[in-house]
Design a protein around this motif. Structure first.
Motif, short mmCIF file in Angstrom:
data_model
loop_
_atom_site.label_atom_id
_atom_site.label_comp_id
_atom_site.label_asym_id
_atom_site.label_seq_id
_atom_site.Cartn_x
_atom_site.Cartn_y
_atom_site.Cartn_z
N TYR A 127 1.48 -1.40 0.01
CA TYR A 127 0.24 -0.06 -0.12
C TYR A 127 0.99 1.49 -0.14
O TYR A 127 2.13 1.12 0.34
CB TYR A 127 -0.36 -0.03 1.56
N SER A 128 0.31 2.71 -0.31
CA SER A 128 0.72 3.30 -0.58
C SER A 128 1.33 4.45 1.28
O SER A 128 0.35 3.81 1.71
CB SER A 128 0.09 4.50 -1.73
N SER A 129 2.00 5.23 0.83
CA SER A 129 2.55 5.86 2.04
C SER A 129 1.16 7.26 2.50
O SER A 129 1.13 7.29 3.80
CB SER A 129 3.70 7.11 1.68
N PRO A 159 -5.29 -9.52 -5.60
CA PRO A 159 -6.82 -8.59 -5.28
C PRO A 159 -6.42 -7.45 -3.92
O PRO A 159 -5.92 -7.79 -3.82
CB PRO A 159 -7.34 -9.77 -4.75
N GLN A 160 -7.04 -6.49 -4.08
CA GLN A 160 -7.39 -5.96 -2.65
C GLN A 160 -8.04 -6.09 -2.16
O GLN A 160 -8.74 -6.78 -1.81
CB GLN A 160 -7.74 -4.42 -3.98
N SER A 161 -7.30 -5.34 -0.94
CA SER A 161 -7.64 -5.41 0.20
C SER A 161 -7.34 -3.90 1.18
O SER A 161 -6.10 -3.19 1.63
CB SER A 161 -6.75 -6.67 1.03
N GLY A 162 -8.59 -3.92 1.53
CA GLY A 162 -8.64 -2.06 1.97
C GLY A 162 -8.02 -1.34 1.51
O GLY A 162 -8.37 -0.64 -0.03
N LEU A 184 -2.93 -17.73 -0.08
CA LEU A 184 -3.68 -17.83 -1.75
C LEU A 184 -4.86 -16.88 -1.58
O LEU A 184 -4.90 -15.97 -2.55
CB LEU A 184 -4.04 -19.48 -2.04
N ALA A 185 -6.06 -16.87 -0.40
CA ALA A 185 -7.43 -15.94 -0.16
C ALA A 185 -6.42 -14.74 0.46
O ALA A 185 -7.04 -13.70 0.72
CB ALA A 185 -7.93 -16.54 0.43
N GLY A 186 -5.39 -14.36 0.89
CA GLY A 186 -4.83 -13.24 1.21
C GLY A 186 -5.26 -12.96 2.45
O GLY A 186 -5.80 -11.57 3.01
N THR A 187 -6.07 -13.68 3.04
CA THR A 187 -5.84 -13.77 4.58
C THR A 187 -5.36 -14.30 6.03
O THR A 187 -5.12 -13.78 7.26
CB THR A 187 -7.61 -14.60 5.30
N TYR A 188 -4.00 -14.47 5.68
CA TYR A 188 -3.52 -14.98 6.64
C TYR A 188 -2.33 -13.63 7.17
O TYR A 188 -2.33 -12.75 6.31
CB TYR A 188 -1.97 -15.56 6.22
#
Length: 439
Positions: free
Chosen positions: A190-192, A221-224, A320-324
């Motif tokens: 994510y950005s600053s 995928p995106q996340s928040g 793989l789900a990006g939830t770890y």
């Protein structure tokens, strides 16, 4: 996310270039390209934990990065073997290259760090938050620049810039690494703009488009506030966590900041039962304390590699789900986890705040701050006589006449963050008149 998309051999900036056939894969060539690069070579004189250690050789950024790369390769090989077995019906997926991807990313993980270790990063933040650099905030924002890039300067984001930016005279795509290797370096996707709470971020405003190309190519995928982490980032992070914590304690013993009994107590706590008895028996075969500690260190690294491997495989679906949602090192067994935490506590008490380390960090903080202020002032006032002399020292690859305030500051940071500790110290002495060439 799908492994078939994540393990892409496509190179940034040369996507449509058809190269001749190589026996080495693109992922293996990433590793070689980094090893032979000037920024990697300069890591030999950049601070690890003990700045400018003097006559006793302990770890610098280069030796640390090589060791992290070895551990990352082991993690990658272990996990690749499990995934190849699990997905035997998907032979076209590049599972066998995971070790090459992780080991290359491990080589690059510290390449964006400024001289003098974290004190260099703190000097940058202080200059823009409380120092003379704060005067540029309104100009940067008015011109459309992202002030947070400087306020929360981050070595990880700087590594992404170093590896991908097209500096003057260089080719598009920077090092032209594979998309998968680059994704494995971005610990904070994510950005600053989101760094106020997290204090970390993964790319500067200038590299945001490049990062978007990477996530689109690999279908991340995106996340928040940003994107989910690329799964192999966890392996790079774990290799770093394993190495710096254990190696710092071994170094502390060599520098006599810790006794051998203190180190034995910390290291033996990783084991129990028959494994502990076997290790003690092997230690009795040699009398040299340094060899005993080295043996213990190797056993611990082997243990942590195996446990991190198992944690990754057990939670593959979450990655793989990006939830770890935690570092991989926190998924190890309770015995090892407790021993690791104790090492962290003792390292802080005995090493990171020791007078020997703090005194040199203080000096580094002052030197870095002075260079930052002087060079940025010269770039803001390039017509001044002194500025012209100083800017003549800046390599041509950096755009000292950038049209925007953001660009000028970024140029100064590119130049200074690429310095070694000794080069920064030497430049400081010369421009302050403390050191003059022989007449």
């Amino acid at each position: 996310m799908k492994w078939s998309k994540l393990l892409s051999g496509k190179r940034l900036g040369v996507e449509n270039y058809h190269e001749r056939k190589h026996e080495r894969t693109n992922f293996q060539r990433d590793y070689d390209r980094l090893i032979f690069s000037s920024p990697f070579r300069r890591l030999q004189n950049k601070t690890q934990v003990f700045p400018l250690p003097g006559s006793i050789f302990v770890h610098n950024r280069l030796t640390h990065s090589l060791e992290v790369s070895c551990v990352g390769r082991s993690l990658g090989k272990n996990i690749a073997a499990r995934l190849i077995q699990k997905y035997a019906d998907e032979p076209q997926t590049n599972f066998s290259e995971i070790d090459s991807i992780v080991s290359a990313a491990c080589l690059a993980h510290d390449m964006g760090n400024p001289p003098f270790g974290h004190s260099g990063e703190r000097a940058i933040a202080a200059y823009f938050a409380d120092g003379k650099g704060k005067q540029f905030e309104d100009r940067v924002r008015t011109e459309g620049g992202r002030w947070e890039d400087f306020l929360y300067f981050e070595g990880n984001a700087n590594a992404m810039r170093l590896l991908t930016h097209q500096f003057n005279g260089r080719r598009e795509g920077g090092f032209a690494l594979t998309y998968s290797t680059l994704a494995s370096i971005v610990k904070y996707p994510y950005s600053s703009l989101h760094a106020a709470a997290k204090r970390k971020f993964g790319f500067f405003q200038t590299e945001e488009d490049t990062f978007m190309r990477i996530v689109e190519e690999l279908d991340i995928p995106q996340s928040g506030e940003g994107f989910v982490r690329f799964p192999l980032v966890y392996l790079v992070e774990a290799a770093d966590d394993i190495c710096y914590q254990i190696m710092d304690i071994e170094d502390a013993h060599k520098l006599r900041l810790m006794t051998c009994d203190e180190v034995f107590s910390l290291f033996l706590a990783f084991f129990e039962g028959k494994r502990l008895d076997d290790i003690k028996h092997t230690m009795e075969m040699v009398n040299d304390v340094n060899e005993q500690i080295a043996y213990l260190r190797s056993c611990i690294i082997g243990l942590l590699v195996d446990e991190c491997t198992q944690e990754f495989i057990d939670n593959e679906d979450l990655f793989l789900a990006g939830t770890y949602d935690k570092p991989l090192i926190e998924g190890i067994s309770e015995v090892a986890k407790n021993a690791y935490r104790r090492c962290s506590e003792v390292a802080y008490e005995k090493i990171y705040v020791s007078h020997e380390v703090v005194d040199i960090e203080l000096a580094g903080y002052h030197i870095f701050g002075y260079l930052l202020e002087t060079i940025i002032d010269a770039m803001m006032n390039p017509s001044h006589s002194y500025s012209k002399l100083l800017l003549n020292r800046v390599p041509a690859q950096y755009d000292v006449f950038a049209p925007t305030t953001y660009g000028k500051i970024q140029c100064a940071l590119d130049y200074i963050s690429g310095m070694t500790d000794v080069y920064a110290l030497d430049l400081y002495r010369k421009i302050t008149g403390m050191s003059l060439p022989a007449v």
